[in-house]
Motif scaffolding. Structure first.
Motif, PDB file in Angstrom:
ATOM      1  N   LEU A  35      -3.968   2.521  -1.694  1.00 24.99           N
ATOM      2  CA  LEU A  35      -4.797   1.335  -1.891  1.00 24.99           C
ATOM      3  C   LEU A  35      -4.577   0.405  -0.705  1.00 24.99           C
ATOM      4  N   VAL A  36      -5.638  -0.203  -0.226  1.00 28.89           N
ATOM      5  CA  VAL A  36      -5.560  -1.145   0.888  1.00 28.89           C
ATOM      6  C   VAL A  36      -6.328  -2.395   0.491  1.00 28.89           C
ATOM      7  N   ARG A  37      -5.704  -3.567   0.671  1.00 29.65           N
ATOM      8  CA  ARG A  37      -6.368  -4.818   0.312  1.00 29.65           C
ATOM      9  C   ARG A  37      -6.134  -5.887   1.367  1.00 29.65           C
ATOM     10  N   ASP A  38      -6.995  -6.889   1.338  1.00 28.25           N
ATOM     11  CA  ASP A  38      -6.895  -8.053   2.204  1.00 28.25           C
ATOM     12  C   ASP A  38      -5.920  -9.026   1.563  1.00 28.25           C
ATOM     13  N   SER A  39      -4.860  -9.399   2.257  1.00 28.68           N
ATOM     14  CA  SER A  39      -3.855 -10.276   1.662  1.00 28.68           C
ATOM     15  C   SER A  39      -4.382 -11.681   1.379  1.00 28.68           C
ATOM     16  N   ASP A  41      -7.347 -12.192   0.040  1.00 27.18           N
ATOM     17  CA  ASP A  41      -8.267 -12.089  -1.088  1.00 27.18           C
ATOM     18  C   ASP A  41      -7.793 -10.997  -2.046  1.00 27.18           C
ATOM     19  N   ARG A  42      -6.645 -11.218  -2.662  1.00 29.57           N
ATOM     20  CA  ARG A  42      -6.015 -10.207  -3.516  1.00 29.57           C
ATOM     21  C   ARG A  42      -6.770  -9.938  -4.806  1.00 29.57           C
ATOM     22  N   ALA A  43      -7.664 -10.834  -5.199  1.00 28.74           N
ATOM     23  CA  ALA A  43      -8.437 -10.629  -6.426  1.00 28.74           C
ATOM     24  C   ALA A  43      -9.545  -9.596  -6.239  1.00 28.74           C
ATOM     25  N   ARG A  44      -9.927  -9.358  -5.019  1.00 26.89           N
ATOM     26  CA  ARG A  44     -10.974  -8.377  -4.728  1.00 26.89           C
ATOM     27  C   ARG A  44     -10.465  -6.957  -4.932  1.00 26.89           C
ATOM     28  N   CYS A  45     -11.346  -6.078  -5.315  1.00 17.08           N
ATOM     29  CA  CYS A  45     -10.996  -4.677  -5.523  1.00 17.08           C
ATOM     30  C   CYS A  45     -10.530  -4.055  -4.198  1.00 17.08           C
ATOM     31  N   PRO A  46      -9.372  -3.391  -4.179  1.00 19.75           N
ATOM     32  CA  PRO A  46      -8.901  -2.773  -2.933  1.00 19.75           C
ATOM     33  C   PRO A  46      -9.676  -1.511  -2.580  1.00 19.75           C
ATOM     34  N   LEU A  47      -9.606  -1.138  -1.329  1.00 13.99           N
ATOM     35  CA  LEU A  47     -10.163   0.135  -0.874  1.00 13.99           C
ATOM     36  C   LEU A  47      -9.197   1.245  -1.281  1.00 13.99           C
ATOM     37  N   THR A  48      -9.727   2.413  -1.559  1.00 12.22           N
ATOM     38  CA  THR A  48      -8.892   3.563  -1.896  1.00 12.22           C
ATOM     39  C   THR A  48      -9.103   4.635  -0.836  1.00 12.22           C
ATOM     40  N   ALA A  49      -8.004   5.217  -0.372  1.00 14.02           N
ATOM     41  CA  ALA A  49      -8.079   6.269   0.642  1.00 14.02           C
ATOM     42  C   ALA A  49      -7.201   7.444   0.212  1.00 14.02           C
ATOM     43  N   SER A  50      -7.597   8.632   0.609  1.00 10.54           N
ATOM     44  CA  SER A  50      -6.752   9.805   0.372  1.00 10.54           C
ATOM     45  C   SER A  50      -5.592   9.761   1.368  1.00 10.54           C
ATOM     46  N   PRO A  51      -4.505  10.466   1.090  1.00  9.72           N
ATOM     47  CA  PRO A  51      -3.401  10.507   2.052  1.00  9.72           C
ATOM     48  C   PRO A  51      -3.848  11.015   3.429  1.00  9.72           C
ATOM     49  N   THR A  52      -4.751  11.998   3.457  1.00  7.45           N
ATOM     50  CA  THR A  52      -5.248  12.536   4.725  1.00  7.45           C
ATOM     51  C   THR A  52      -6.032  11.477   5.498  1.00  7.45           C
ATOM     52  N   ALA A  53      -6.935  10.781   4.804  1.00  2.00           N
ATOM     53  CA  ALA A  53      -7.733   9.743   5.466  1.00  2.00           C
ATOM     54  C   ALA A  53      -6.840   8.608   5.958  1.00  2.00           C
ATOM     55  N   TRP A  54      -5.852   8.213   5.158  1.00  2.00           N
ATOM     56  CA  TRP A  54      -4.938   7.128   5.545  1.00  2.00           C
ATOM     57  C   TRP A  54      -4.129   7.544   6.776  1.00  2.00           C
ATOM     58  N   GLY A  55      -3.622   8.777   6.777  1.00  3.83           N
ATOM     59  CA  GLY A  55      -2.859   9.267   7.927  1.00  3.83           C
ATOM     60  C   GLY A  55      -3.696   9.321   9.190  1.00  3.83           C
ATOM     61  N   THR A  56      -4.956   9.738   9.063  1.00 11.94           N
ATOM     62  CA  THR A  56      -5.865   9.770  10.208  1.00 11.94           C
ATOM     63  C   THR A  56      -6.121   8.361  10.732  1.00 11.94           C
ATOM     64  N   PHE A  57      -6.365   7.418   9.814  1.00  9.12           N
ATOM     65  CA  PHE A  57      -6.579   6.031  10.210  1.00  9.12           C
ATOM     66  C   PHE A  57      -5.357   5.486  10.953  1.00  9.12           C
ATOM     67  N   LEU A  58      -4.165   5.695  10.403  1.00  8.89           N
ATOM     68  CA  LEU A  58      -2.951   5.196  11.051  1.00  8.89           C
ATOM     69  C   LEU A  58      -2.744   5.815  12.433  1.00  8.89           C
ATOM     70  N   ALA A  59      -3.037   7.113  12.552  1.00  9.23           N
ATOM     71  CA  ALA A  59      -2.898   7.777  13.848  1.00  9.23           C
ATOM     72  C   ALA A  59      -3.850   7.182  14.884  1.00  9.23           C
ATOM     73  N   LEU A  60      -5.044   6.778  14.443  1.00  8.76           N
ATOM     74  CA  LEU A  60      -6.034   6.219  15.367  1.00  8.76           C
ATOM     75  C   LEU A  60      -5.703   4.795  15.797  1.00  8.76           C
ATOM     76  N   VAL A  61      -5.112   4.001  14.907  1.00  6.75           N
ATOM     77  CA  VAL A  61      -4.859   2.592  15.232  1.00  6.75           C
ATOM     78  C   VAL A  61      -3.430   2.326  15.663  1.00  6.75           C
ATOM     79  N   SER A  62      -2.556   3.300  15.507  1.00  5.89           N
ATOM     80  CA  SER A  62      -1.155   3.107  15.848  1.00  5.89           C
ATOM     81  C   SER A  62      -0.938   3.147  17.360  1.00  5.89           C
ATOM     82  N   PRO A  63      -0.095   2.239  17.873  1.00 10.72           N
ATOM     83  CA  PRO A  63       0.231   2.306  19.305  1.00 10.72           C
ATOM     84  C   PRO A  63       1.080   3.525  19.632  1.00 10.72           C
ATOM     85  N   HIS A  64       1.568   4.230  18.611  1.00  8.54           N
ATOM     86  CA  HIS A  64       2.415   5.404  18.811  1.00  8.54           C
ATOM     87  C   HIS A  64       1.626   6.700  18.817  1.00  8.54           C
ATOM     88  N   GLY A  65       0.306   6.609  18.872  1.00 11.27           N
ATOM     89  CA  GLY A  65      -0.518   7.809  18.908  1.00 11.27           C
ATOM     90  C   GLY A  65      -0.456   8.587  17.622  1.00 11.27           C
TER      91      GLY A  65
END
Length: 75
Positions: A35-39, A41-65
């Motif tokens: 689950l991912v949410r905006d700190s 606006d915690r009352a809003r429904c969070p986004l849901t991601a699969s572990p694969t999608a979350w890992g791909t997102f982190l790999a793309l935005v991480s400074p560690h490649g």
């Protein structure tokens, strides 16, 4: 609306500071989803991601490649 509760507590982005109001929080679900949410606006429904999608997102935005760093449950 049905809301699945996170397995762990919410974890703020490591790039956030106490004064920084532009941040996201993540939590792990029992089934392995993330689950991912905006700190600001915690009352809003969070986004849901699969572990694969979350890992791909982190790999793309991480400074560690391809080394995305800690997941919400490893902190």
């Amino acid at each position: 609306m049905f809301m699945t509760l996170p397995l762990s507590g919410w974890h703020k982005s490591s790039y956030s500071t106490e004064r920084d109001d532009a941040c996201v929080e993540a939590a792990t679900l029992m089934g392995g989803g993330i689950l991912v949410r905006d700190s600001k606006d915690r009352a809003r429904c969070p986004l849901t991601a699969s572990p694969t999608a979350w890992g791909t997102f982190l790999a793309l935005v991480s400074p560690h490649g391809s080394q995305p760093g800690p997941t919400p449950t490893s902190r």
